[in-house]
Design a protein around this motif. Structure first.
Motif, PDB file in Angstrom:
ATOM      1  N   GLU A 142       0.840  -1.199   0.000  1.00 58.61           N
ATOM      2  CA  GLU A 142       0.000   0.000   0.000  1.00 58.61           C
ATOM      3  C   GLU A 142       0.877   1.252   0.000  1.00 58.61           C
ATOM      4  O   GLU A 142       1.751   1.406   0.851  1.00 58.61           O
ATOM      5  N   ALA A 143       0.643   2.142  -0.951  1.00 59.68           N
ATOM      6  CA  ALA A 143       1.387   3.402  -1.012  1.00 59.68           C
ATOM      7  C   ALA A 143       0.868   4.339   0.068  1.00 59.68           C
ATOM      8  O   ALA A 143      -0.313   4.694   0.059  1.00 59.68           O
ATOM      9  N   ILE A 144       1.733   4.723   1.004  1.00 58.65           N
ATOM     10  CA  ILE A 144       1.298   5.610   2.088  1.00 58.65           C
ATOM     11  C   ILE A 144       1.798   7.038   1.914  1.00 58.65           C
ATOM     12  O   ILE A 144       1.243   7.962   2.486  1.00 58.65           O
ATOM     13  N   VAL A 145       2.866   7.211   1.140  1.00 55.22           N
ATOM     14  CA  VAL A 145       3.385   8.536   0.818  1.00 55.22           C
ATOM     15  C   VAL A 145       3.771   8.510  -0.658  1.00 55.22           C
ATOM     16  O   VAL A 145       4.326   7.529  -1.136  1.00 55.22           O
ATOM     17  N   LYS A 146       3.462   9.599  -1.345  1.00 53.37           N
ATOM     18  CA  LYS A 146       3.871   9.745  -2.736  1.00 53.37           C
ATOM     19  C   LYS A 146       4.559  11.088  -2.894  1.00 53.37           C
ATOM     20  O   LYS A 146       4.202  12.057  -2.208  1.00 53.37           O
ATOM     21  N   GLY A 147       5.528  11.134  -3.794  1.00 52.52           N
ATOM     22  CA  GLY A 147       6.233  12.385  -3.984  1.00 52.52           C
ATOM     23  C   GLY A 147       6.856  12.497  -5.358  1.00 52.52           C
ATOM     24  O   GLY A 147       6.826  11.567  -6.162  1.00 52.52           O
ATOM     25  N   SER A 148       7.424  13.667  -5.603  1.00 49.57           N
ATOM     26  CA  SER A 148       8.152  13.953  -6.831  1.00 49.57           C
ATOM     27  C   SER A 148       9.467  14.606  -6.449  1.00 49.57           C
ATOM     28  O   SER A 148       9.495  15.500  -5.594  1.00 49.57           O
ATOM     29  N   ASP A 149      10.548  14.141  -7.055  1.00 48.00           N
ATOM     30  CA  ASP A 149      11.873  14.661  -6.763  1.00 48.00           C
ATOM     31  C   ASP A 149      12.472  15.292  -8.008  1.00 48.00           C
ATOM     32  O   ASP A 149      12.206  14.859  -9.131  1.00 48.00           O
ATOM     33  N   PHE A 150      13.283  16.304  -7.766  1.00 47.01           N
ATOM     34  CA  PHE A 150      14.005  16.999  -8.824  1.00 47.01           C
ATOM     35  C   PHE A 150      15.479  16.951  -8.478  1.00 47.01           C
ATOM     36  O   PHE A 150      15.867  17.285  -7.353  1.00 47.01           O
ATOM     37  N   GLY A 151      16.302  16.517  -9.413  1.00 45.74           N
ATOM     38  CA  GLY A 151      17.721  16.345  -9.139  1.00 45.74           C
ATOM     39  C   GLY A 151      18.600  17.167 -10.057  1.00 45.74           C
ATOM     40  O   GLY A 151      18.218  17.518 -11.176  1.00 45.74           O
ATOM     41  N   VAL A 152      19.805  17.444  -9.530  1.00 46.36           N
ATOM     42  CA  VAL A 152      20.858  18.110 -10.287  1.00 46.36           C
ATOM     43  C   VAL A 152      22.063  17.174 -10.261  1.00 46.36           C
ATOM     44  O   VAL A 152      22.446  16.673  -9.201  1.00 46.36           O
ATOM     45  N   LEU A 153      22.657  16.945 -11.439  1.00 46.52           N
ATOM     46  CA  LEU A 153      23.791  16.039 -11.567  1.00 46.52           C
ATOM     47  C   LEU A 153      25.096  16.817 -11.695  1.00 46.52           C
ATOM     48  O   LEU A 153      25.111  17.934 -12.200  1.00 46.52           O
ATOM     49  N   ASP A 154      26.179  16.177 -11.258  1.00 45.57           N
ATOM     50  CA  ASP A 154      27.498  16.759 -11.487  1.00 45.57           C
ATOM     51  C   ASP A 154      27.999  16.343 -12.868  1.00 45.57           C
ATOM     52  O   ASP A 154      27.311  15.629 -13.608  1.00 45.57           O
ATOM     53  N   ALA A 155      29.193  16.756 -13.223  1.00 42.41           N
ATOM     54  CA  ALA A 155      29.754  16.468 -14.547  1.00 42.41           C
ATOM     55  C   ALA A 155      29.998  14.981 -14.774  1.00 42.41           C
ATOM     56  O   ALA A 155      30.122  14.530 -15.908  1.00 42.41           O
ATOM     57  N   HIS A 156      30.052  14.200 -13.691  1.00 37.97           N
ATOM     58  CA  HIS A 156      30.290  12.758 -13.789  1.00 37.97           C
ATOM     59  C   HIS A 156      29.003  11.942 -13.724  1.00 37.97           C
ATOM     60  O   HIS A 156      29.049  10.717 -13.671  1.00 37.97           O
ATOM     61  N   GLY A 157      27.847  12.620 -13.685  1.00 38.66           N
ATOM     62  CA  GLY A 157      26.564  11.925 -13.690  1.00 38.66           C
ATOM     63  C   GLY A 157      26.108  11.436 -12.335  1.00 38.66           C
ATOM     64  O   GLY A 157      25.224  10.586 -12.254  1.00 38.66           O
ATOM     65  N   ARG A 158      26.666  11.973 -11.251  1.00 34.93           N
ATOM     66  CA  ARG A 158      26.194  11.621  -9.909  1.00 34.93           C
ATOM     67  C   ARG A 158      25.293  12.740  -9.388  1.00 34.93           C
ATOM     68  O   ARG A 158      25.391  13.887  -9.820  1.00 34.93           O
TER      69      ARG A 158
END
Length: 122
Positions: free
Chosen positions: A91-107
């Protein structure tokens, strides 16, 4: 799968990992050393801070798991995706959306999370 999807699936592997040593390995492979995570309830900086934050979620929600619920959408060094935290019964109890920023090496260098659905206060 593309590099962004692989990265975010590893991100969720870290969130779901209960073995401390393996979780630290996943964090190091996924995040930059100076990474920062923020959402309305949690914050963590650097590998130690992110590990402590994930450990706290495991303590609060034992045996729950995070799952990606959308494709990973990205361009340049930016990406976004949605997820759910599910109980052992699925059962999904929390839902969210994330936004990410990557470094030059893709991390991941930074992730900002938004809570789309949370349990009602009782």
């Amino acid at each position: 799968m593309n590099a962004h999807t692989d990265l975010i699936d590893r991100y969720f592997d870290a969130w779901n990992e209960t073995d401390a040593v393996r979780r630290r390995e996943l964090i190091a492979a996924t995040w930059t050393a100076d990474a920062d995570y923020r959402d309305p309830l949690l914050a963590g900086a650097g590998h130690d801070g992110i590990d402590a934050m994930i450990r706290a979620v495991h303590e609060r929600f034992p045996h729950h798991t995070f799952h990606r619920t959308t494709e990973v959408d990205g361009f340049a060094n930016r990406l976004r995706f949605s997820w759910a935290l599910t109980t052992p019964a699925g059962e999904a109890i929390v839902k969210g959306s994330d936004f990410g920023v990557l470094d030059a090496h893709g991390r991941l260098q930074a992730v900002t999370g938004f809570l789309d659905q949370i349990p009602a206060a009782t």
